[in-house]
Design a protein around this motif. Structure first.
Motif, PDB file in Angstrom:
ATOM      1  N   GLY A   1      -7.799  -6.778  11.139  1.00  0.00           N
ATOM      2  CA  GLY A   1      -7.163  -7.447  10.896  1.00  0.00           C
ATOM      3  C   GLY A   1      -8.109  -8.710  11.678  1.00  0.00           C
TER       4      GLY A   1
ATOM      5  N   SER B   1       1.972  -8.056   3.590  1.00  0.00           N
ATOM      6  CA  SER B   1       1.622  -9.071   3.855  1.00  0.00           C
ATOM      7  C   SER B   1       1.190  -7.525   5.746  1.00  0.00           C
ATOM      8  N   SER B   2       0.778  -8.555   6.845  1.00  0.00           N
ATOM      9  CA  SER B   2       0.613  -8.086   8.614  1.00  0.00           C
ATOM     10  C   SER B   2       1.173  -7.270   8.531  1.00  0.00           C
TER      11      SER B   2
ATOM     12  N   ALA C   1      -2.960  -6.145   8.938  1.00  0.00           N
ATOM     13  CA  ALA C   1      -3.324  -6.600   7.949  1.00  0.00           C
ATOM     14  C   ALA C   1      -4.616  -5.361   7.893  1.00  0.00           C
TER      15      ALA C   1
ATOM     16  N   ASP D   1      -3.141 -12.940   3.167  1.00  0.00           N
ATOM     17  CA  ASP D   1      -4.912 -12.371   3.798  1.00  0.00           C
ATOM     18  C   ASP D   1      -4.995 -13.062   4.789  1.00  0.00           C
TER      19      ASP D   1
END
Length: 322
Positions: free
Chosen positions: A41, A157-158, A187, A204
């Protein structure tokens, strides 16, 4: 003679006092940088880039350790409990130090009292992306599809409580749509499923999606900042379709509370010197991360302002993690 012996004894006691010795010798071994999210991420990308350059500044390796989970709270809490000697740092974000206070009723750390601020590093835009097979090519087209098919589509989503989760909930609220949220442990894992079209939509951080956008593996519909990102001038801001919409993230270094000021000063200098490196700046510019750099005091003030800003926004979305 007695005075000389006493003076020598006192000097030795001062020299080998634990705090002073730590500050004078620091660092004498590798430093660990905990990134409280999975690898791949935006926070991970920024962290590894800064860690590599800080290693040169400090003369010791800065080793990245990913401890993802619970919206960043697990890794953040681990650093809060670490020995305050400078050998454990945290890559903090707007999530760990501003949003989580509003999202979690029982946060296992105090964003203010548990940490010694080191330096604000960068501010990073978020981006709304879709798999190329998804029919929407603009934010308005996405809204139209979602309204015509309520409860049909999901976004990744992360993780729960992250700025990316909040970006999606704020989008739902302001656009009057109802995408279902699918949280991941970072992510990186979320991107894998969006690229494979298991989940068609994702919010992101721009850094981790930028290469996929350039290659055509993802379609960017809009950035979440008020204005367009310099590295993607053709991608509109979501605010151009939904006036007033804005989210973003930032990355900053923190040490456990009680870390000696002299050690914090060395970490701050190493971080700010890393940000001045032209190669580091060029890489950060590739994905529109705005380089900041700060004093520890400036980072402390920044966190207070962010808490005040985001608390009412979190409340307005109704998002709650426990």
């Amino acid at each position: 003679m007695l005075r000389s012996v006493l003076a020598a004894t006192l000097s030795a006691a001062v020299l080998f006092a634990p705090g002073l010795a730590t500050a004078q010798d620091f660092p004498s071994r590798p430093v660990t940088l905990v990134i409280p999210f999975a690898a791949g991420g935006s926070t991970d990308l920024v962290g590894r880039l800064i860690a590599e350059r800080m290693s040169q500044e400090l003369g010791q390796p800065v080793v990245v350790e990913n401890r993802g989970g619970a919206g960043g709270t697990l890794g953040t809490a681990a650093v809060a409990k670490a020995t305050p000697d400078g050998y454990t740092m945290l890559m903090g974000t707007v999530s760990t130090h501003a949003l989580n206070q509003a999202l979690y009723k029982n946060l296992p750390y105090d964003p203010d009292k548990s940490f010694a601020p080191v330096s604000l590093l960068v501010v990073v835009p978020n981006v709304l992306v879709v798999n190329p097979e998804f029919p929407a090519k603009t934010v308005q087209e996405l809204i139209d599809i979602l309204k015509a098919n309520p409860d049909k589509y999901s976004y990744a989503s992360s993780g729960n409580g992250t700025p990316l989760h909040l970006s999606g909930e704020l989008f739902n609220s302001m656009a009057g749509v109802d995408m279902q949220h699918i949280p991941y442990k970072g992510a990186g894992p979320a991107l894998v499923d969006v690229l494979g079209n298991q989940v068609p939509i994702m919010f992101d951080n721009l850094p981790s999606s930028s290469d996929h956008i350039k290659s055509g593996k993802l379609r960017a519909l809009g950035v979440t900042t008020k204005e367009r990102a310099p590295s993607f001038p053709d991608v509109p801001a979501i605010a151009e379709t939904i006036p007033g919409y804005e989210t973003y993230t930032w990355n900053a270094l923190f040490a456990p509370a009680g870390t000696p000021p002299e050690v914090v000063a060395k970490l701050n200098a190493a971080a700010n010197n890393a940000l001045k490196d032209p190669k580091v700046q060029a890489r950060l510019a590739d994905f529109s991360a705005t380089v900041v750099g700060s004093t520890p005091e400036e980072l402390g003030e920044h966190v207070k302002k962010e808490v005040a800003k985001w608390a009412p926004i979190v409340k307005a979305t109704g998002a709650q993690m426990d």
